[in-house]
Design an enzyme around this catalytic site. Structure first.
Site, mmCIF file in Angstrom:
data_model
loop_
_atom_site.group_PDB
_atom_site.id
_atom_site.type_symbol
_atom_site.label_atom_id
_atom_site.label_comp_id
_atom_site.label_asym_id
_atom_site.label_seq_id
_atom_site.Cartn_x
_atom_site.Cartn_y
_atom_site.Cartn_z
ATOM 1 N N CYS A 134 0.834 -1.208 0.000
ATOM 2 C CA CYS A 134 0.000 0.000 0.000
ATOM 3 C C CYS A 134 0.870 1.259 0.000
ATOM 4 O O CYS A 134 1.344 1.696 1.058
ATOM 5 C CB CYS A 134 -0.933 -0.011 1.206
ATOM 6 S SG CYS A 134 -2.001 1.432 1.280
ATOM 7 N N CYS A 137 -0.595 4.140 2.067
ATOM 8 C CA CYS A 137 -0.430 4.015 3.529
ATOM 9 C C CYS A 137 1.013 4.279 3.946
ATOM 10 O O CYS A 137 1.256 4.916 4.973
ATOM 11 C CB CYS A 137 -0.791 2.612 4.006
ATOM 12 S SG CYS A 137 -2.211 1.879 3.219
ATOM 13 N N ASP A 138 1.973 3.772 3.173
ATOM 14 C CA ASP A 138 3.356 3.741 3.661
ATOM 15 C C ASP A 138 4.332 4.638 2.902
ATOM 16 O O ASP A 138 5.483 4.800 3.333
ATOM 17 C CB ASP A 138 3.892 2.290 3.598
ATOM 18 C CG ASP A 138 3.080 1.366 4.501
ATOM 19 O OD1 ASP A 138 2.567 1.865 5.524
ATOM 20 O OD2 ASP A 138 2.948 0.180 4.177
#
Ligand code: NAP
Length: 313
Positions: A134, A137-138
């Protein structure tokens, strides 16, 4: 606690929310049950540029709009429900979760799909320590770092572009010398100076010293192994359907996607499958919401027929 509905929708992504809207507008008592948050996979997409009417919109923003629209009706939503058992075969279908037992004459499966794994040494062991599925997200953890993205589809190329916002460099590793992503996205990748293409290559091992620091790449033509020093790796090599709960009951294709006809009907009467979990030729938000509309209209007709048959008897 037992709860009875006309229609239970398993999965609260775009397909599930769209089917909820159409089911509710058909007057069906409807529930959405999801193991996760309502919104589905697009919550974690960077930007969506091909949903008609929005030239550019964040994934989470579009999902929020979908959910707000459905909330205008009397929908019952059950997010974060751990589903333990699903009986689709009986005329009254039963979904058992940790907290509830749901029953309904129709079930619409919209459980989506998850990222496929590379299945190489060092991958699973280093999830959260440099292996991520992701970018949204990261990505921010990789400011001025070097990362690798694996794959040649829309996801890999779009997320590689997204990661260039933070990183110093992105290696885009693909097993062939041409991509299947949309041409417009390919052209952006070719023009981006931060992206270096590593073609005809497979990742064969991910190495770490507390965190990921290297990957081994095999050139598929000459079989030569080379090392790339990286801080993180994002495999985007396609999807596999979330069907573990239904495997024994529904017909699936060779890749596990649920087989439906054009009315979204599965091999079981009263059970429909929509969006990424079915054997669709195109996995997009716009096709998922279209599937949802078709399934709910069919579910409403199916329930009407059951009622008419019961009255005649
Ligand atoms: P995809 O289109 O199936 O592409 C997967 C890519 O990974 C392919 O290039 C494939 O190579 C490669 N691959 C597969 N298995 C591999 C392995 N074991 N090792 C190395 N490479 C491997 O998957 P996706 O990009 O995740 O997209 C999934 C679906 O969502 C698609 O239908 C896509 O169009 C859609 N999507 C749409 C958008 C958008 O419209 N904005 C954004 C994201 C995703 P080959 O090409 O050689 O097979």
């Amino acid at each position: 606690m037992s709860k009875n509905f006309d229609c239970i929708i398993l999965g609260g992504g775009p397909a599930g929310l769209s089917s909820a809207l159409y089911a509710l507008r058909s007057g069906l008592k409807t529930a959405i049950v999801d193991v996760d948050a309502i919104g589905g996979a697009p919550i974690n997409y960077c930007e969506i540029e091909n949903y008609l009417g929005f030239s550019k919109i964040q994934g989470f923003e579009l999902c929020e709009k979908f959910e707000n629209h459905v909330d205008e009706f009397e929908v019952e939503k059950f997010p974060y429900e751990e589903i333990q058992n699903v009986d689709l075969i009986s005329p009254t279908k039963k979904i058992t979760t940790l907290n509830h037992e749901f029953s309904a004459k129709t079930v619409i499966i919209a459980t989506g799909a998850k990222s496929k794994k590379l299945n190489v040494k060092g991958e699973i062991e280093n999830i959260g320590r440099g292996v991520s599925y992701c970018a949204v997200c990261d990505g921010a953890f990789y400011k001025d770092k070097v990362v690798a993205v694996v794959g040649g589809g829309n996801s890999a190329l779009e997320e590689a572009l997204y990661l260039t916002k933070f990183t110093k460099k992105v290696y885009l590793i693909h097993r062939r010398d041409s991509f299947r992503a949309d041409k417009i996205v390919q052209n952006r990748v070719f023009e981006n100076k931060k992206i270096e293409l590593v073609l005809n290559s497979n990742v064969v091992e991910i190495l770490a010293n507390e965190k990921v620091n290297k990957i081994l790449i095999e050139n598929i033509e000459n079989k030569k192994i080379s090392t790339l020093e990286i801080d993180g790796i994002f495999p985007y090599i396609g999807l596999e359907p979330n069907v573990e709960l239904f495997c024994a009951q529904l017909k699936q294709d060779k890749n596990g996607f649920i087989i439906t006809n054009e009315l979204m009907e599965t091999n079981i009467k009263g059970v429909y499958a929509i969006g990424d979990v079915r054997n669709t030729p195109l996995r997009q938000v716009i096709t998922a919401v279209s599937d949802g509309a078709i399934a709910s209209v069919e579910a409403a007709k199916y329930l009407m027929n059951l009622e008419n048959t019961a009255i005649r008897k």
